[in-house]
Design an enzyme around this catalytic site. Structure first.
Site, PDB file in Angstrom:
ATOM      1  N   GLY A 113      52.902  26.919  64.320  1.00  0.00           N
ATOM      2  CA  GLY A 113      52.586  27.543  63.037  1.00  0.00           C
ATOM      3  C   GLY A 113      51.093  27.623  62.837  1.00  0.00           C
ATOM      4  NE  ARG A 152      51.931  33.533  58.534  1.00  0.00           N
ATOM      5  CZ  ARG A 152      51.521  34.608  57.850  1.00  0.00           C
ATOM      6  NH1 ARG A 152      51.071  34.503  56.615  1.00  0.00           N
ATOM      7  NH2 ARG A 152      51.566  35.787  58.390  1.00  0.00           N
ATOM      8  CG  ASN A 205      63.619  29.646  66.396  1.00  0.00           C
ATOM      9  OD1 ASN A 205      63.160  28.846  65.589  1.00  0.00           O
ATOM     10  ND2 ASN A 205      64.870  30.077  66.342  1.00  0.00           N
ATOM     11  CB  VAL A 206      59.636  25.137  66.328  1.00  0.00           C
ATOM     12  CG1 VAL A 206      58.262  25.578  66.760  1.00  0.00           C
ATOM     13  CG2 VAL A 206      59.848  25.354  64.845  1.00  0.00           C
ATOM     14  CG  ASN A 208      51.091  23.365  60.549  1.00  0.00           C
ATOM     15  OD1 ASN A 208      50.860  22.772  59.504  1.00  0.00           O
ATOM     16  ND2 ASN A 208      51.174  24.697  60.616  1.00  0.00           N
ATOM     17  CB  SER A 252      55.307  17.527  52.866  1.00  0.00           C
ATOM     18  OG  SER A 252      55.231  17.819  51.480  1.00  0.00           O
ATOM     19  CE1 TYR A 305      58.654  21.570  53.761  1.00  0.00           C
ATOM     20  CE2 TYR A 305      58.064  20.087  51.971  1.00  0.00           C
ATOM     21  CZ  TYR A 305      57.693  20.892  53.042  1.00  0.00           C
ATOM     22  OH  TYR A 305      56.369  21.001  53.377  1.00  0.00           O
ATOM     23  CB  ALA A 358      66.157  15.120  54.282  1.00  0.00           C
ATOM     24  CE  LYS A 409      57.294  19.435  56.403  1.00  0.00           C
ATOM     25  NZ  LYS A 409      56.515  19.781  57.614  1.00  0.00           N
TER      26      LYS A 409
END
Length: 272
Positions: A23, A26, A76-77, A103, A155, A168, A170, A172
């Site tokens: 990522g 950007r 595609n990760v 990232n 995060s 999200y 969970a 992170k």
């Protein structure tokens, strides 16, 4: 072309190092790519589907650092095979891989009662499983060489939770346990191979947890919501992406060899 402070050469801490930033074209990822390049690293950048943006950002780095080496790698990760292929592509292109910054991430926000199966599965797959797949492939190469740096971008939501972001949060928070286990296993394997030496720069794995950062993703948040968020931040402002990137390049430096398995919060004091 961007000409802000994050884009200019600022040092040589990462000279002769090859870094991959997922990522990396950007938002926070682009700031990390610029920061690593600014410290002399060769930077490979993973991206999803925005080929035009990837080429524009590649051209920006090439123009800013004409003596540097840069590349972009679509994939595609969320797919293990794509992660392994990307790692190998970077090694084939640049000859080695010294630094991996995980990232890439996505959000699909809904409250728990409204969350669909795919909302949960896709976020876990990209944010958590993708980090594992990338780290697994990179770790094998780094262990063979006896050195390396892996930095995962988590995060603050993984630390404190947030309404509408169970998936999200969970994903992170899962990075914390993954980071500590990878860090322990890296040292374990180095010791078994007789590569854990006093003068080595080591093989470290750490996590950075940004708070609310001024990126394209945040720009979509209504101003009233942002104002409310700022009241919960002791420093009363959002972070600049470059403030996250500086911590990442610090952890990637040779002299950070005694820091591993750690979670670094960069959140303006929002979580203490």
């Amino acid at each position: 072309m961007t000409t802000d402070q994050g884009s200019r050469r600022t040092g040589s801490k990462l000279a002769d190092r090859v870094a991959l930033v997922t990522g990396g074209t950007r938002g926070i990822g682009a700031a990390i790519s610029r920061s690593l390049a600014g410290q002399g690293a060769t930077v490979a950048m993973g991206y999803g589907r925005d080929h035009e943006r990837a080429q524009e950002f590649l051209a920006e780095l090439q123009q800013t650092y004409p003596d540097g080496a840069f590349s972009v790698h679509p994939g595609n990760v969320a797919t293990a095979d794509d992660c392994r292929r990307t790692i190998q592509d970077v090694i084939d292109t640049h000859g080695k891989l010294d630094i991996l910054v995980n990232n890439a991430g996505i959000t699909r926000d809904r409250t728990v009662l409204k969350m669909e199966d795919d909302d949960w599965d896709s976020v876990i797959q990209v944010n958590l499983s993708g980090t594992f797949y990338m780290a697994q492939a990179a770790l094998k190469h780094m262990l063979e060489r006896g050195t390396g740096r892996i930095v995962n971008v988590s995060s603050i939501i993984g630390e404190v939770g947030n309404i509408g972001q169970a998936n999200y949060a969970a994903s992170k928070s899962g990075l914390f346990g993954l980071t500590k286990t990878l860090a322990r296993e890296a040292v374990f394997h180095l010791e078994r191979a007789g590569k854990l030496q006093d003068n080595s720069i080591g093989l470290t794995v750490n996590t950075v947890t940004p708070g609310y950062v001024n990126t394209e993703m945040v720009e979509a948040v209504p101003e009233k919501v942002l104002d409310k968020i700022k009241t919960r931040i002791p420093m009363a402002r959002l972070a600049d992406p470059e403030e996250i990137a500086r911590v990442v390049h610090f952890l990637c430096a040779d002299r950070s060899s005694y820091i591993t398995g750690q979670v670094w919060g960069v959140n303006g004091g929002m979580d203490m």
